[in-house]
Each structure stands twice: as C-alpha cells, then as structure tokens.
Design an enzyme around this catalytic site. Structure first.
Site, short mmCIF file in Angstrom:
data_model
loop_
_atom_site.label_atom_id
_atom_site.label_comp_id
_atom_site.label_asym_id
_atom_site.label_seq_id
_atom_site.Cartn_x
_atom_site.Cartn_y
_atom_site.Cartn_z
N GLN A 156 0.84 -1.20 0.00
CA GLN A 156 0.00 0.00 0.00
C GLN A 156 0.88 1.25 0.00
O GLN A 156 1.90 1.30 0.68
CB GLN A 156 -0.86 -0.04 1.28
N GLN A 185 1.19 -11.19 10.41
CA GLN A 185 1.71 -9.98 9.76
C GLN A 185 0.86 -8.75 10.10
O GLN A 185 1.37 -7.63 10.16
CB GLN A 185 1.75 -10.21 8.25
N SER A 192 4.42 -6.14 3.07
CA SER A 192 3.09 -6.05 3.69
C SER A 192 2.03 -6.68 2.78
O SER A 192 2.08 -7.88 2.51
CB SER A 192 2.78 -4.59 4.02
#
Length: 296
Positions: free
Chosen positions: A10, A248, A88
């Site tokens: 992101q 995560q 991520s």
C-alpha cells in the site's frame, strides 16, 4: 545467482495504473474483468481513471495494488522465480507468483483484509510515522520505553532499510515518539498520511477476521520459497505461510532483514513487479551490489 521477484504494498498506487496492461494484453484484460466480477464493482475503472483520493481508501488501495502486481506478473513471459517476497500487502501477490494461492482466492483474502483493517482503524483512531537516520535498535528502545512509561501503544512497524523505519501506534503514542526520536538525533520524524496503525497490536480485531478467512482458503505447496515479513526467512510450508500471513497484521514488516536473508541465500537479481519503484530503492540501499529492475 538467484532471481528474486518482489511485490510492493500500500502507498505505491497511482491513478492510471494497469491501464496499459488492460488495453494491450488480452490475458491481463481477462484477469481485470474477473476481478471486477469477484469484487462486485468495477475496480478497474478506479485504477484507470480514479483520483488519488479514490485510490487512498484502504478497501480500494489494497485490492488495486494487489491486482496491478499479480496481473503484471501473469504477463511476464517465462517468469521463473527462485524466491519471492512482498512488502506487507505485497506478500499476497508473492504467494500468487509462487503458486501458494490461486489468483481469485488471493483477491478475496485481500478484499477481506482491507475491509477488516478499515474497521480496525475506525475502532482505534491511530496512525504511523516515518523515522529517518536513527539506528533501528534506538527506535525500538524508545518505543518500548514509551509503552512501559505511558501505556500508549507505539511499536516499530516497518524496517524498510537501515536507519529508515516506520512506527505505528495510538495518536498520543506517536506524538510522544516523534518528540523523543527527534531529541535522540533522528534527521526526520513525521506523521504519515495513513488511515491507522498498521502492523501494530491495534490491528488485533482485523487479525481475527482475516485468520478465519485464511483458515477457510486452500494454500498449496509453493514452487519456490516465500520470504515472509514477520520472520524474515524462507518459508515453504503452507501451514507456516498461513500463520505468518495472519501474524503480519499485528507484527512488523522486517524488510531489511528479509532482503539480507535473500542475499545470504544467493539472490543477486531483484525484480519489483507492480506500481512504483520503492522496493528497488530499498533493495539497493540494503545490498548495494544487487541488480534491480522493475515490471509495471
């Protein structure tokens, strides 16, 4: 000499991303249309013509970045990764590339992850901040001290490259941390324009929702190892991959350590697949001899 494929997260999104792929590649067009059907709205229109503001909403951003990366990867002729990793959210694209997850299943999980994170942000107003030119150990120590002294949540969230970290936590915790980081000699410590405290304990409500979805999804034996964010090492067991993917959400992205592990295991060439060039820059800072390239 091993070839690593890496996938951004992101923040790398931009208006118009993927438009070229859609117009020029029939396979890419088909995948975008399948994604529109799965999500129940024309996300392709938002990618190609949406404003930066449209693309900033977590529930749009995450599927958008995933789609751009996964579809761009699908159009690479004869891609043969020796290892994969994603920053991520990018870990989902990496798991499609190494065939742990089917494209459709990964997209559904990303969509669930995005809406769960959005909800968690609304429950706990929180934020993140970048800290530049301060040793990793010092940043960790300051965060720990603030949590012990004040009870406010503040943790290292992204170890992006040496002396470039992102911290995550409550608004008050981040405010205190910024002052302390500057006093300790950080060149810069500034709040980031994000919706909440990603990769911190404040994402616990989202973690529970994502865990249920992951447990209900088929994970296959990968064709090559994935270097996962929370453990920063090569993983090939589908069960371990699931656990690390769930952890995560509340754990740190150990990108520095992960790239170092890939290099130790023989990676010399890193190809970033998806929007932007952020990861190419980080890899070059972590391992100056790396050959880096991008596919977007």
């Amino acid at each position: 000499m091993k070839h690593a494929y890496i996938f951004p997260g992101q923040g790398s999104q931009f208006s118009g991303m993927g438009k070229n792929l859609y117009e020029k590649n029939p396979e890419a067009k088909d995948l975008f249309e399948r994604a529109n059907d799965i999500l129940g709205f024309r996300i392709s229109d938002l990618l190609f013509t949406g404003t930066d503001e449209d693309l900033k909403q977590t529930n749009v951003t995450q599927p958008a970045v995933f789609l751009h990366s996964a579809i761009a990867y699908a159009t690479i002729p004869d891609a043969r990764p020796d290892m994969v990793a994603g920053h991520s959210l990018g870990e989902f694209s990496a798991l499609v590339a190494n065939k742990t997850l089917q494209f459709e299943d990964a997209l559904k999980l990303v969509s669930i992850r995005a809406s769960a994170m959005q909800k968690a942000c609304e429950i706990n107003p929180s934020t993140m901040a970048a800290v530049l030119a301060l040793d990793d150990a010092k940043v960790e120590a300051i965060c720990k001290e603030i949590m012990e002294d004040t009870g406010e949540v503040v943790v290292p969230a992204n170890f992006n490259c040496p002396r470039q970290l992102v911290i995550s936590g409550s608004k008050k915790g981040i405010e205190i941390a910024i002052e302390k980081m500057k006093a300790a000699g950080a060149k810069r410590a500034l709040v980031l324009p994000v919706g909440g405290a990603f990769h911190s304990p404040l994402m616990k409500p989202a973690k529970e929702e994502l865990a249920a979805a992951i447990e209900a999804t088929k994970f296959s034996e990968p064709i090559c190892p994935v270097y996962q964010n929370v453990v920063a090492k090569a993983i090939t067991s589908p069960e371990e991959i699931k656990t690390n993917l769930i952890n995560q959400l509340t754990g740190a992205v150990r990108w520095t350590q992960l790239v170092q592990a890939m290099v130790a295991d023989g990676a010399t060439h890193f190809t970033e697949v998806g929007p932007g060039k952020v990861l190419q820059g980080l890899v070059s800072k972590i391992f100056k001899e790396a050959v880096v390239s991008g596919v977007s």
